[in-house]
Design a protein around this motif. Structure first.
Motif, short mmCIF file in Angstrom:
data_model
loop_
_atom_site.label_atom_id
_atom_site.label_comp_id
_atom_site.label_asym_id
_atom_site.label_seq_id
_atom_site.Cartn_x
_atom_site.Cartn_y
_atom_site.Cartn_z
N PRO A 106 1.02 -1.31 0.25
CA PRO A 106 -0.16 0.66 -0.21
C PRO A 106 0.34 1.18 0.20
CG PRO A 106 -1.08 -1.59 1.57
CD PRO A 106 0.20 -2.34 1.03
N SER A 107 0.17 2.30 -0.79
CA SER A 107 0.91 3.64 -0.61
C SER A 107 1.88 3.42 -1.73
CB SER A 107 1.19 3.84 0.69
OG SER A 107 -0.19 4.83 2.04
N THR A 108 2.30 2.79 -2.88
CA THR A 108 3.05 2.78 -3.32
C THR A 108 2.61 3.54 -4.62
OG1 THR A 108 3.79 0.53 -3.52
CG2 THR A 108 4.80 1.51 -1.98
N LYS A 109 3.07 3.64 -5.64
CA LYS A 109 2.91 3.83 -7.13
C LYS A 109 1.95 2.29 -7.74
CE LYS A 109 6.77 5.10 -9.71
NZ LYS A 109 7.45 3.80 -10.58
N GLU A 110 2.60 1.49 -7.05
CA GLU A 110 2.87 -0.02 -8.71
C GLU A 110 1.37 -0.21 -7.75
OE1 GLU A 110 6.93 1.53 -8.37
OE2 GLU A 110 5.92 0.76 -6.98
N TYR A 111 1.06 -0.24 -6.57
CA TYR A 111 -0.33 -0.71 -5.52
C TYR A 111 -1.36 -0.48 -6.34
CZ TYR A 111 -2.66 -2.14 -1.54
OH TYR A 111 -3.49 -2.98 -0.26
N GLY A 112 -2.00 -1.76 -5.85
CA GLY A 112 -3.59 -1.05 -7.13
C GLY A 112 -4.16 -2.52 -7.18
N ALA A 113 -5.27 -2.77 -8.32
CA ALA A 113 -6.20 -4.13 -8.32
C ALA A 113 -5.47 -5.28 -8.50
CB ALA A 113 -7.69 -3.09 -9.25
N LEU A 114 -5.02 -5.36 -8.78
CA LEU A 114 -3.54 -6.41 -9.90
C LEU A 114 -2.78 -6.72 -8.00
CD1 LEU A 114 -3.39 -8.76 -11.54
CD2 LEU A 114 -0.98 -7.25 -12.32
N SER A 115 -2.43 -6.12 -7.34
CA SER A 115 -1.89 -6.11 -6.58
C SER A 115 -3.08 -7.27 -6.03
CB SER A 115 -1.54 -4.78 -6.00
OG SER A 115 -0.90 -3.93 -6.49
N LEU A 116 -3.64 -6.44 -4.93
CA LEU A 116 -4.64 -7.22 -4.10
C LEU A 116 -5.28 -8.56 -4.61
CD1 LEU A 116 -5.94 -3.79 -3.31
CD2 LEU A 116 -5.22 -5.09 -1.83
N LEU A 117 -6.03 -8.77 -6.10
CA LEU A 117 -6.39 -10.02 -6.45
C LEU A 117 -5.41 -10.63 -6.36
CD1 LEU A 117 -8.37 -11.03 -8.50
CD2 LEU A 117 -6.48 -10.94 -10.42
N VAL A 118 -3.85 -10.71 -6.83
CA VAL A 118 -3.07 -11.86 -6.32
C VAL A 118 -2.35 -11.63 -4.91
CG1 VAL A 118 -0.25 -12.16 -6.82
CG2 VAL A 118 -2.09 -11.05 -8.97
N GLN A 119 -2.47 -10.93 -4.16
CA GLN A 119 -2.30 -11.15 -2.91
C GLN A 119 -3.40 -11.85 -1.77
OE1 GLN A 119 -0.25 -7.34 -1.35
NE2 GLN A 119 0.48 -7.43 -3.23
N TYR A 120 -4.36 -11.70 -2.35
CA TYR A 120 -6.17 -12.26 -1.85
C TYR A 120 -5.87 -14.08 -1.83
CZ TYR A 120 -11.08 -13.68 -1.41
OH TYR A 120 -11.88 -13.51 -0.96
N TYR A 121 -5.07 -14.21 -2.87
CA TYR A 121 -4.96 -15.69 -2.88
C TYR A 121 -3.62 -15.73 -2.79
CZ TYR A 121 -9.19 -15.81 -6.17
OH TYR A 121 -10.36 -15.10 -6.35
N CYS A 122 -2.34 -15.13 -2.45
CA CYS A 122 -1.31 -16.03 -2.44
C CYS A 122 -0.54 -15.27 -2.01
CB CYS A 122 -0.28 -16.03 -4.06
SG CYS A 122 -1.28 -16.61 -5.47
N ASP A 123 0.85 -15.73 -1.32
CA ASP A 123 1.67 -14.64 -1.16
C ASP A 123 3.23 -14.84 -2.15
OD1 ASP A 123 1.57 -15.07 1.64
OD2 ASP A 123 2.50 -17.11 2.11
N THR A 124 3.38 -13.56 -2.74
CA THR A 124 4.54 -13.12 -3.76
C THR A 124 6.04 -13.22 -3.37
OG1 THR A 124 4.65 -10.81 -3.36
CG2 THR A 124 2.60 -11.86 -4.74
N GLU A 125 6.57 -13.88 -4.61
CA GLU A 125 8.42 -13.87 -4.02
C GLU A 125 8.73 -13.30 -5.47
OE1 GLU A 125 11.36 -17.23 -2.95
OE2 GLU A 125 9.29 -17.71 -2.27
#
Length: 277
Positions: free
Chosen positions: A156-175
């Protein structure tokens, strides 16, 4: 004899398709890092989307139980069948990955991982399909455009953060596994790439009462990033009273922007709005 990507392309006089976004890997170290990053072992059933001439496929076949490659370009089918004919654990499907029912391919397999150098133009639709249609992947290790990987992994609060970030992070851990320069491909893309691994969670990261509403609120909050949350949510047609009550109950300032909310705050807000509807 091991053939390099360039040699195979020359051998068959293969012509790259711009419309299919074909960029084939020629860097052996990147290939090894993808396989290592995906933690492939001999219990794994691997699905690969867009195998190209089979360079990554060959690396996967040597360590996985089985690899099913899905390739849209019919011109690549005879090349793949010829180059990988020595492998009994290889299966090839000539279809558009966006139209595939992956349950039919997975069948009774228990340990299923997706490993792919995804064509840039279908990256987001493929990720959305694989995550939202409930397929039992353990992980997705994908090479994608660097900017998209950064959006997926954003906080959150970064320019990259958006709907795709939240969709993926709803289902997954990212690395993030590694960055990849344009010189690692033929033809060279105009942008940098990244390998990112998405580890599927056992269930969604947050509990929401209405998933459709949750994602609708997220999309509205990012559609016009500079709008306050109040103005963004008003565009969904919620009454003033409903919004006031929901935001107050969640202790969220209506002047905040959507890009400052964590996935937990979005879930809480969605559940509050759901209750007041």
């Amino acid at each position: 004899m091991d053939n390099t990507t360039q040699q195979i392309v020359n051998k068959y006089n293969f012509k790259f398709s711009k419309s299919l976004g074909q960029n084939f890997l020629i860097d052996d170290q990147v290939l090894r890092d993808i396989v290592t990053g995906a933690e492939v072992n001999n219990d794994d059933f691997i699905i690969e989307i867009g195998p190209g001439v089979g360079t990554l496929t060959k690396e996967l076949l040597q360590v996985a139980k089985k690899v099913c490659a899905i390739e849209l370009d019919k011109d690549l089918i005879p090349i793949l069948n010829e180059e990988l004919k020595e492998f009994e654990n290889f299966e090839l499907v000539n279809k558009d990955a966006l139209k595939v029912n992956f349950d039919e391919i997975i069948g009774e397999e228990k340990s299923v991982k997706l490993v792919a150098n995804l064509p840039y133009y279908v990256t987001t639709p493929i990720i959305v399909k694989l995550l939202t249609e409930g397929y039992k992947f353990k992980s997705l290790t994908i090479m994608i455009q660097k900017e998209v990987a950064e959006r997926i992994d954003a906080k959150p609060s970064t320019k990259e953060y958006g709907a795709l970030s939240l969709l993926v992070q709803y289902y997954c851990d990212t690395e993030l596994v590694r960055k990849v320069s344009p010189s690692s491909f033929i033809p060279r893309p105009k942008v940098d790439s990244s390998v990112i691994r998405l580890n599927k969670l056992d269930g969604p990261r947050v509990k929401v009462d209405d998933e459709k509403l949750f994602f609708k609120i997220i999309r509205a909050s990012f559609n016009m990033r500079r709008k306050t949350l109040w103005n963004a949510l008003k565009s969904l047609g919620f009454s003033k009273d409903l919004l006031e009550n929901a935001l107050q109950e969640c202790d969220i300032d209506p002047k905040r922007r959507g890009e400052t909310l964590s996935i937990y705050e979005f879930a809480n807000l969605s559940n509050c709005i759901h209750r007041y509807k």
